[in-house]
Enzyme design. Sequence first.
Site, mmCIF file in Angstrom:
data_model
loop_
_atom_site.group_PDB
_atom_site.id
_atom_site.type_symbol
_atom_site.label_atom_id
_atom_site.label_comp_id
_atom_site.label_asym_id
_atom_site.label_seq_id
_atom_site.Cartn_x
_atom_site.Cartn_y
_atom_site.Cartn_z
ATOM 1 N N LYS A 78 13.724 -4.353 2.591
ATOM 2 C CA LYS A 78 13.368 -3.375 1.774
ATOM 3 C C LYS A 78 12.347 -3.754 0.878
ATOM 4 O O LYS A 78 12.591 -4.246 -0.358
ATOM 5 C CB LYS A 78 14.715 -3.018 0.889
ATOM 6 C CG LYS A 78 14.991 -1.493 1.057
ATOM 7 C CD LYS A 78 16.479 -1.125 0.400
ATOM 8 C CE LYS A 78 16.230 -0.075 -0.392
ATOM 9 N NZ LYS A 78 15.964 1.407 0.082
ATOM 10 N N THR A 79 11.128 -3.730 1.059
ATOM 11 C CA THR A 79 9.946 -4.137 0.179
ATOM 12 C C THR A 79 9.496 -3.027 -0.424
ATOM 13 O O THR A 79 9.067 -1.716 0.119
ATOM 14 C CB THR A 79 8.751 -4.536 1.209
ATOM 15 O OG1 THR A 79 9.333 -5.494 2.154
ATOM 16 C CG2 THR A 79 7.665 -5.087 0.531
#
Length: 310
Positions: free
Chosen positions: A164-165
């Site tokens: 989850k960037t």
Amino acid sequence: MSDRPEMFEGADRIWMDGEFVDFEDAQTHVLTHALHYGTGVFEGVRCYDTEQGPAIFRWEEHLDRLYKSAKPYDLDIEFSKDELTEATTELIETEGFESCYIRPIVYYGFDSLGVSPKNCPTKTTIAAWPWGAYLGEEALEEGVDVMVSSWRKHASSQIPTNIKTTGLYVNSMLAGEEARRNGYTEAIVLNKEGNVAEGPGENIFMVRDGEIYTPGLAESILEGITRNTAITLAEEMGYTVHEEATISRGELYTADELFFTGTAAEVTPIRSVDDNEIGEGTKGPVTDDIQSAFFDVIESGDREEWFRYI
Ligand SMILES: Cc1ncc(COP(=O)(O)O)c(C=O)c1O
């Protein structure tokens, strides 16, 4: 508090790098590296008001994913998992939330502004606020109308898609806004190969002939924790789940049922895709089974291994 955005009206404090600060003081510099280059990683977690009291759902798994997300970017989280857990539980407790959404974020802060984050500090922040159904209460019952986006998901050879960037969500925003501009509630995003990946903030499941299919990790999807919850509950109910499926666009239209999963979206039925009714155009029986099992768990809170009680 009058100029506080409505969404955050219930929140008084935010945890920043080891201290609790007033909501209004939780600021960062405009030359923060992550603001310019999307170099942050984050989590979305829910605390539910269960029969056992407030409890964070699958906290350990979210925390593990946060550390995994940080790894490829060399973001060195300066706090241990125990410290982040303590900060989060104290935040929820002192804010007096019975249920809330929790947003931990770790990002490259303010120092240099070359693409290399070399001297930038790693900042860690945890916020929480009350947040209801993401796609609306009605969506959970009636289902949502979605469109296949014209935008494709990044290939995982371009940027890690299983974690989850922050920067990844530009793609999610484009797809979701395209859908809403066209009168749909949400988008389905195909991967580079043209197969089904996921929603902008949800994993997707398909039901065909009583069996359940969901795209595998190599299809450019986030390794969703609600996805894992849905698979576990479905298997416990005796369903066959194909969790490494490749799903073509055409199969969406002919599916018996489709549904989204996500921390924000929970288990949301999809009633149409590109104006094609899915099944009977309502919540299907398999979706209903999984959604009911999901809500039973979070309402009762009695599956200990999935909860961290406040
Ligand atoms: C792109 C994307 N896919 C899937 C999900 C669902 O993941 P989870 O169930 O862990 O919230 C999310 C939400 O975090 C997401 O942003």
